[in-house]
Design a protein around this motif. Structure first.
Motif, short mmCIF file in Angstrom:
data_model
loop_
_atom_site.label_atom_id
_atom_site.label_comp_id
_atom_site.label_asym_id
_atom_site.label_seq_id
_atom_site.Cartn_x
_atom_site.Cartn_y
_atom_site.Cartn_z
N THR A 253 10.41 -17.06 18.83
CA THR A 253 10.33 -15.67 18.70
C THR A 253 11.42 -15.27 17.82
N LEU A 254 12.81 -15.57 18.07
CA LEU A 254 13.89 -15.13 17.50
C LEU A 254 13.94 -15.59 15.95
N LEU A 255 13.75 -16.89 15.86
CA LEU A 255 13.35 -17.31 14.36
C LEU A 255 12.55 -16.67 13.70
N PHE A 256 11.25 -16.25 14.47
CA PHE A 256 10.32 -15.52 13.68
C PHE A 256 10.80 -14.27 13.16
N ILE A 257 11.62 -13.44 14.13
CA ILE A 257 11.79 -12.17 13.73
C ILE A 257 12.89 -12.30 12.50
N ALA A 258 13.91 -13.21 12.71
CA ALA A 258 14.97 -13.53 11.82
C ALA A 258 14.13 -13.69 10.22
N ARG A 259 13.21 -14.59 10.38
CA ARG A 259 12.48 -14.86 9.22
C ARG A 259 11.86 -13.71 8.72
N ALA A 260 11.12 -12.56 9.33
CA ALA A 260 10.47 -11.44 8.91
C ALA A 260 11.57 -10.74 8.27
N LEU A 261 12.79 -10.73 9.01
CA LEU A 261 13.80 -9.63 8.34
C LEU A 261 14.32 -9.97 6.92
N GLN A 262 14.26 -11.47 6.87
CA GLN A 262 14.57 -11.99 5.54
C GLN A 262 13.50 -11.47 4.50
N GLY A 263 12.24 -11.39 5.09
CA GLY A 263 11.25 -10.88 4.11
C GLY A 263 11.52 -9.37 3.50
N LEU B 122 5.27 -8.88 1.34
CA LEU B 122 3.99 -8.31 0.63
C LEU B 122 3.81 -6.76 1.05
N VAL B 123 3.93 -6.47 2.51
CA VAL B 123 3.61 -5.25 2.97
C VAL B 123 4.91 -4.12 2.55
N VAL B 124 6.12 -4.82 2.44
CA VAL B 124 7.11 -3.90 1.99
C VAL B 124 7.28 -3.64 0.58
N ASN B 125 6.74 -4.52 -0.18
CA ASN B 125 7.09 -4.37 -1.62
C ASN B 125 6.53 -3.19 -2.33
N PRO B 126 5.44 -2.77 -1.86
CA PRO B 126 4.99 -1.69 -2.77
C PRO B 126 5.67 -0.21 -2.28
N PHE B 127 6.27 -0.23 -1.17
CA PHE B 127 7.39 0.95 -0.78
C PHE B 127 8.54 0.89 -1.57
N VAL B 128 9.11 -0.47 -1.73
CA VAL B 128 10.31 -0.80 -2.40
C VAL B 128 10.15 -0.15 -3.83
N GLY B 129 9.06 -0.50 -4.16
CA GLY B 129 8.48 -0.17 -5.82
C GLY B 129 8.83 1.55 -5.84
N LEU B 130 8.08 2.24 -4.93
CA LEU B 130 8.09 3.49 -5.01
C LEU B 130 9.61 4.26 -4.83
N LEU B 131 10.42 3.60 -4.18
CA LEU B 131 11.91 4.00 -3.84
C LEU B 131 12.48 3.72 -5.03
N THR B 132 12.62 2.68 -5.87
CA THR B 132 13.26 2.41 -6.95
C THR B 132 12.93 3.44 -8.02
N ASN B 133 11.62 3.77 -8.09
CA ASN B 133 11.36 4.82 -9.12
C ASN B 133 12.11 6.10 -8.78
N ARG B 134 12.19 6.33 -7.37
CA ARG B 134 12.91 7.84 -6.91
C ARG B 134 14.28 7.59 -7.13
N ILE B 135 15.02 6.66 -6.58
CA ILE B 135 16.71 6.59 -6.44
C ILE B 135 17.24 5.53 -7.10
#
Length: 360
Positions: A60-70, A20-33
């Motif tokens: 904790t490690l599973l949580f970090i892996a899951r967040a990276l997946q996001g 959710l947090v990363v999506n808007p930044f990726v949207g902007l990035l795709t518009n540029r590159i």
């Protein structure tokens, strides 16, 4: 097991929350590159996340892996859908292409849950993740061969800002349909296996297989309605889909064994396939009709809606089950879907902006 509902729910939700947090930044990035480099970045992050899952021994490690997946999912899905929308400019062709792409998503879910539970039971926790990492490497190699990121130029026209798109009521109506229809299955993912263990005394291998009917019917639904939705009206397809999602969810607690789940889960998957394969092309069409035809931002919003379902669903689902029980959770989300369905009628004939009417 009842106490684990909340922890498991949060683990499931962490991917979608980060996405959710990363999506808007990726949207902007795709518009540029452009779309190709973000897609490849997505593959690299997904590969690292999958390897981390295989060797994580703590929550904790599973949580970090899951967040990276996001983060990886955000790059892959926003860039992938945006690329399809820009390559397939014809509305009918775009609907077909997105139906096939969403079929790919369905195939992953279709194989993932039963494959994971069987491999976990008979080989070990690490085994499904290492197989998945090898498949991710194959995907990366295919991307390098086919997409060739170095030759890609950025979008020549400036895309409509995210906040302008978020003020468009038609885009919000489509996003809401994506969110609530997927929230149903998102709530089922962490809570259904625990409910099955409590009420049916199901062995581990059955917990993943319970989702098989939903995945098979989603695969059929996305491919079938990628073509049919354009003919019958995407708004009508979504309206019927949301109503069926609601009815299917209301039927889930009536099951007494794994066979009783075949009908409700099958109906749920088919109906979500109807909604997804209608709403994804509608998002692109609404941008063509009412804004600038650059798709990174609108598919960031579509993916945010999708992720909100998968973030709010597991996070609140576990807590609701603990407070009032699994059947009530299904009643609540089922009624929400049935109540939201009529709003799809507003997408029947959305008005174009005046300057767009002339160009169209």
């Amino acid at each position: 097991l009842a106490k684990e509902n909340v922890r498991v729910g949060l683990l499931f939700a962490s991917k979608a929350l980060v996405q959710l947090v990363v999506n808007p930044f990726v949207g902007l990035l795709t518009n540029r590159i452009g779309y190709h480099i973000p897609m490849f970045i997505g593959f690299i992050i997904m590969f690292l996340s999958t390897v981390m899952f295989a060797f994580s021994g703590t929550y904790t490690l599973l949580f970090i892996a899951r967040a990276l997946q996001g983060i990886g999912s955000s790059f892959s899905s926003v860039a992938g859908l945006g690329m399809l929308a820009s390559v397939y400019t014809d509305d009918f062709e775009r609907g077909n292409a997105m139906g096939i792409a969403l079929g790919g998503l369905a195939l992953g879910v279709l194989i993932g849950a039963p494959f994971g539970s069987v491999m976990y039971e008979f080989v070990g926790k690490w085994s499904p993740f290492l197989v998945l990492a090898l498949l991710a490497l194959l995907d990366g190699a295919l991307q390098l061969c086919i997409l060739q990121p170095s030759k890609i130029s950025p979008e020549s026209t400036k895309g409509t800002p995210v906040f302008t798109l978020l003020r468009d009521p038609y885009i919000l109506a489509a996003a809401g349909a994506l969110c609530f229809s997927n929230m149903g299955v998102a709530m089922l993912e962490p809570t259904l296996p625990i409910w099955m263990m409590q009420t049916m005394c199901s062995p581990k291998w059955q917990l993943g297989l319970a989702f098989l009917p939903a995945s098979i019917s989603y695969l059929i639904g996305t491919n079938l309605f990628g073509i049919l939705a354009n003919k019958m009206g995407r708004w009508l397809c979504s309206l019927i889909g949301m109503a069926v999602v609601g009815i299917s969810l209301l039927c889930v607690p009536l099951a007494k064994n794994i066979y009783g789940l075949i009908g409700p889960n099958g109906g749920l998957g088919f109906a979500i396939g109807m909604v997804d394969s209608s709403m994804m092309p509608i998002m692109g069409y609404l941008v063509d009709l009412r804004h600038t035809s650059v798709y990174g931002n609108v598919y960031a919003i579509a993916d945010v809606a999708f992720c909100m379902g998968f973030a709010i669903g597991p996070a609140t689902g576990g807590a609701i089950v603990r407070a009032i029980g699994f059947p009530w959770l299904m009643i609540i989300i089922g009624v929400i879907n049935i109540a939201y369905a009529p709003l799809c009628w507003y997408l029947r004939n959305p008005p174009a902006k005046e300057e767009k009417i002339v160009s169209l």
